[in-house]
Scaffold this motif. Structure first.
Motif, PDB file in Angstrom:
ATOM      1  N   LEU A  85     120.142 -14.548  57.066  1.00  0.00           N
ATOM      2  CA  LEU A  85     119.911 -14.502  55.630  1.00  0.00           C
ATOM      3  C   LEU A  85     119.502 -15.873  55.104  1.00  0.00           C
ATOM      4  O   LEU A  85     118.537 -15.999  54.336  1.00  0.00           O
ATOM      5  N   VAL A  86     120.217 -16.896  55.521  1.00  0.00           N
ATOM      6  CA  VAL A  86     119.912 -18.257  55.064  1.00  0.00           C
ATOM      7  C   VAL A  86     118.502 -18.664  55.498  1.00  0.00           C
ATOM      8  O   VAL A  86     117.728 -19.226  54.704  1.00  0.00           O
ATOM      9  N   MET A  87     118.142 -18.359  56.738  1.00  0.00           N
ATOM     10  CA  MET A  87     116.809 -18.722  57.223  1.00  0.00           C
ATOM     11  C   MET A  87     115.722 -17.895  56.547  1.00  0.00           C
ATOM     12  O   MET A  87     114.599 -18.376  56.337  1.00  0.00           O
ATOM     13  N   SER A  88     116.034 -16.659  56.191  1.00  0.00           N
ATOM     14  CA  SER A  88     115.068 -15.834  55.452  1.00  0.00           C
ATOM     15  C   SER A  88     114.797 -16.441  54.079  1.00  0.00           C
ATOM     16  O   SER A  88     113.651 -16.472  53.616  1.00  0.00           O
ATOM     17  N   ILE A  89     115.840 -16.931  53.447  1.00  0.00           N
ATOM     18  CA  ILE A  89     115.657 -17.600  52.154  1.00  0.00           C
ATOM     19  C   ILE A  89     114.785 -18.841  52.335  1.00  0.00           C
ATOM     20  O   ILE A  89     113.851 -19.086  51.570  1.00  0.00           O
ATOM     21  N   SER A  90     115.085 -19.613  53.379  1.00  0.00           N
ATOM     22  CA  SER A  90     114.336 -20.845  53.633  1.00  0.00           C
ATOM     23  C   SER A  90     112.856 -20.565  53.851  1.00  0.00           C
ATOM     24  O   SER A  90     111.986 -21.270  53.327  1.00  0.00           O
ATOM     25  N   LYS A  91     112.544 -19.513  54.607  1.00  0.00           N
ATOM     26  CA  LYS A  91     111.144 -19.159  54.861  1.00  0.00           C
ATOM     27  C   LYS A  91     110.496 -18.552  53.612  1.00  0.00           C
ATOM     28  O   LYS A  91     109.325 -18.815  53.312  1.00  0.00           O
ATOM     29  N   GLY A  92     111.265 -17.738  52.900  1.00  0.00           N
ATOM     30  CA  GLY A  92     110.725 -17.081  51.708  1.00  0.00           C
ATOM     31  C   GLY A  92     110.353 -18.055  50.607  1.00  0.00           C
ATOM     32  O   GLY A  92     109.429 -17.799  49.823  1.00  0.00           O
ATOM     33  N   VAL A  93     111.056 -19.173  50.537  1.00  0.00           N
ATOM     34  CA  VAL A  93     110.761 -20.197  49.532  1.00  0.00           C
ATOM     35  C   VAL A  93     109.312 -20.662  49.646  1.00  0.00           C
ATOM     36  O   VAL A  93     108.634 -20.895  48.639  1.00  0.00           O
ATOM     37  N   VAL A  94     108.825 -20.774  50.872  1.00  0.00           N
ATOM     38  CA  VAL A  94     107.436 -21.219  51.096  1.00  0.00           C
ATOM     39  C   VAL A  94     106.464 -20.212  50.475  1.00  0.00           C
ATOM     40  O   VAL A  94     105.484 -20.602  49.821  1.00  0.00           O
ATOM     41  N   ASP A  95     106.734 -18.927  50.671  1.00  0.00           N
ATOM     42  CA  ASP A  95     105.864 -17.904  50.093  1.00  0.00           C
ATOM     43  C   ASP A  95     105.904 -17.934  48.564  1.00  0.00           C
ATOM     44  O   ASP A  95     104.858 -17.787  47.913  1.00  0.00           O
ATOM     45  N   LEU A  96     107.072 -18.133  47.997  1.00  0.00           N
ATOM     46  CA  LEU A  96     107.177 -18.175  46.535  1.00  0.00           C
ATOM     47  C   LEU A  96     106.421 -19.373  45.964  1.00  0.00           C
ATOM     48  O   LEU A  96     105.749 -19.266  44.927  1.00  0.00           O
ATOM     49  N   GLU A  97     106.516 -20.509  46.652  1.00  0.00           N
ATOM     50  CA  GLU A  97     105.787 -21.697  46.180  1.00  0.00           C
ATOM     51  C   GLU A  97     104.281 -21.464  46.238  1.00  0.00           C
ATOM     52  O   GLU A  97     103.543 -21.866  45.339  1.00  0.00           O
ATOM     53  N   ARG A  98     103.837 -20.776  47.273  1.00  0.00           N
ATOM     54  CA  ARG A  98     102.396 -20.508  47.406  1.00  0.00           C
ATOM     55  C   ARG A  98     101.931 -19.466  46.392  1.00  0.00           C
ATOM     56  O   ARG A  98     100.768 -19.499  45.962  1.00  0.00           O
ATOM     57  N   ILE A  99     102.807 -18.566  46.011  1.00  0.00           N
ATOM     58  CA  ILE A  99     102.465 -17.639  44.930  1.00  0.00           C
ATOM     59  C   ILE A  99     102.228 -18.428  43.644  1.00  0.00           C
ATOM     60  O   ILE A  99     101.286 -18.160  42.890  1.00  0.00           O
ATOM     61  N   GLY A 100     103.067 -19.428  43.405  1.00  0.00           N
ATOM     62  CA  GLY A 100     102.850 -20.304  42.252  1.00  0.00           C
ATOM     63  C   GLY A 100     101.515 -21.018  42.333  1.00  0.00           C
ATOM     64  O   GLY A 100     100.806 -21.156  41.326  1.00  0.00           O
ATOM     65  N   ASP A 101     101.147 -21.458  43.529  1.00  0.00           N
ATOM     66  CA  ASP A 101      99.847 -22.121  43.716  1.00  0.00           C
ATOM     67  C   ASP A 101      98.690 -21.167  43.405  1.00  0.00           C
ATOM     68  O   ASP A 101      97.688 -21.565  42.800  1.00  0.00           O
ATOM     69  N   LEU A 194      90.293 -12.502  42.400  1.00  0.00           N
ATOM     70  CA  LEU A 194      90.667 -11.351  43.222  1.00  0.00           C
ATOM     71  C   LEU A 194      91.228 -11.815  44.576  1.00  0.00           C
ATOM     72  O   LEU A 194      92.201 -11.239  45.085  1.00  0.00           O
ATOM     73  N   ARG A 195      90.633 -12.841  45.128  1.00  0.00           N
ATOM     74  CA  ARG A 195      91.123 -13.384  46.402  1.00  0.00           C
ATOM     75  C   ARG A 195      92.538 -13.938  46.234  1.00  0.00           C
ATOM     76  O   ARG A 195      93.401 -13.734  47.109  1.00  0.00           O
ATOM     77  N   ALA A 196      92.780 -14.626  45.136  1.00  0.00           N
ATOM     78  CA  ALA A 196      94.119 -15.171  44.874  1.00  0.00           C
ATOM     79  C   ALA A 196      95.145 -14.047  44.757  1.00  0.00           C
ATOM     80  O   ALA A 196      96.268 -14.153  45.276  1.00  0.00           O
ATOM     81  N   LEU A 197      94.764 -12.967  44.091  1.00  0.00           N
ATOM     82  CA  LEU A 197      95.668 -11.821  43.949  1.00  0.00           C
ATOM     83  C   LEU A 197      95.959 -11.182  45.304  1.00  0.00           C
ATOM     84  O   LEU A 197      97.107 -10.808  45.592  1.00  0.00           O
ATOM     85  N   GLU A 198      94.927 -11.073  46.138  1.00  0.00           N
ATOM     86  CA  GLU A 198      95.128 -10.497  47.463  1.00  0.00           C
ATOM     87  C   GLU A 198      96.091 -11.355  48.277  1.00  0.00           C
ATOM     88  O   GLU A 198      96.947 -10.838  49.009  1.00  0.00           O
ATOM     89  N   ARG A 199      95.993 -12.660  48.130  1.00  0.00           N
ATOM     90  CA  ARG A 199      96.900 -13.575  48.839  1.00  0.00           C
ATOM     91  C   ARG A 199      98.326 -13.434  48.310  1.00  0.00           C
ATOM     92  O   ARG A 199      99.287 -13.523  49.089  1.00  0.00           O
TER      93      ARG A 199
END
Length: 260
Positions: A85-101, A194-199
């Motif tokens: 669970l802890v490692m899933s949070i750690s990895k998921g943070v990267v995806d959330l930051e990239r969603i912000g990007d 559209l590309r950003a949304l797909e990402r």
């Protein structure tokens, strides 16, 4: 989120705080995407700039959560499912930051498009795709919050729908360019949105995969859907068995109490 409590209350508190921070960051990133789309549709340059400026806060949340997880692992040394669970949070943070990007990219394109004139060609495709992608992200975060592997699997399947609709929208825009080349620059900017949304959809899928990983113990990245479905079913069976065992123990304790 976690049904099992540990002997160490401080561990539970640290873990709950990591989950809270993760979900808060996810909601913030999702709000950024929503604002960026509104900035485009409403031709609101001030709102677009707000999204760009708020990226600092998303990045700050990433740093804060990384530090929290590092301390949690160092101090508590979680094992087995807790570590997953802890490692899933750690990895998921990267995806959330990239969603912000990606939200920032949409906002930047929205500002350019607003300065290019009135044509709103492609907005319908953007709005439709953004609705689907934002729902994917919402469901992925909800699946994480509720430890719901089935909902996470549904998010994964929806990514194929998003990819198909993205390709369809791109083809429609390419046809428009060939028919009328006067708005090439603007249409290309719409394509980038559209590309950003797909990402963003891809990142939502990644979060969903992490949910299934920490619940089932299996890494389902790049897996056939039949294998993912099997992992989800096995996880559900284990949860059901544990529930039955817990209910039986409760009934046994209640029976002992009645005899006394």
């Amino acid at each position: 989120m976690q049904s099992d409590k540990h002997i160490s209350k401080s561990f539970d508190q640290d873990l709950d705080e990591a989950i809270r921070l993760f979900l808060y960051m996810g909601d913030s990133a999702a709000n950024q995407v929503t604002k960026a789309i509104h900035a485009l549709i409403d031709k609101n340059e001030a709102l677009a700039q707000e999204v760009i400026d708020m990226d600092f806060d998303i990045n700050r949340m990433e740093v804060e959560l990384d530090e929290h997880i590092l301390l949690l692992v160092a101090k508590r040394q979680p094992a087995a499912s807790d570590l997953r669970l802890v490692m899933s949070i750690s990895k998921g943070v990267v995806d959330l930051e990239r969603i912000g990007d990606e939200a920032v990219k949409i906002a930047q394109m929205a500002s350019k498009i607003s300065a290019q004139g009135k044509s709103s060609y492609g907005y319908a495709e953007v709005q439709h795709l953004s609705n689907q992608v934002r729902l994917m992200l919402h469901n992925a975060l909800e699946a994480f919050s509720q430890s719901n592997a089935e909902q996470a699997f549904e998010v994964m399947r929806n990514d194929n729908v998003v990819n198909d609709e993205y390709q369809s929208a791109i083809r429609a825009l390419m046809t428009y360019i060939m028919e009328d080349s006067r708005h090439v620059s603007k249409v290309i900017n719409i394509m980038w949105i559209l590309r950003a949304l797909e990402r963003i959809g891809d990142h939502a899928q990644n979060v969903a995969e992490l949910v299934i990983n920490y619940i089932s113990g299996q890494d389902v990245r790049h897996s056939d859907y039949a294998l993912v479905e099997k992992a989800v079913q096995e996880a559900n069976d284990r949860l059901a068995a544990r529930h039955v065992t817990a209910m039986s123990a409760t009934d046994f304790e209640s029976s002992d109490s009645d005899e006394e």
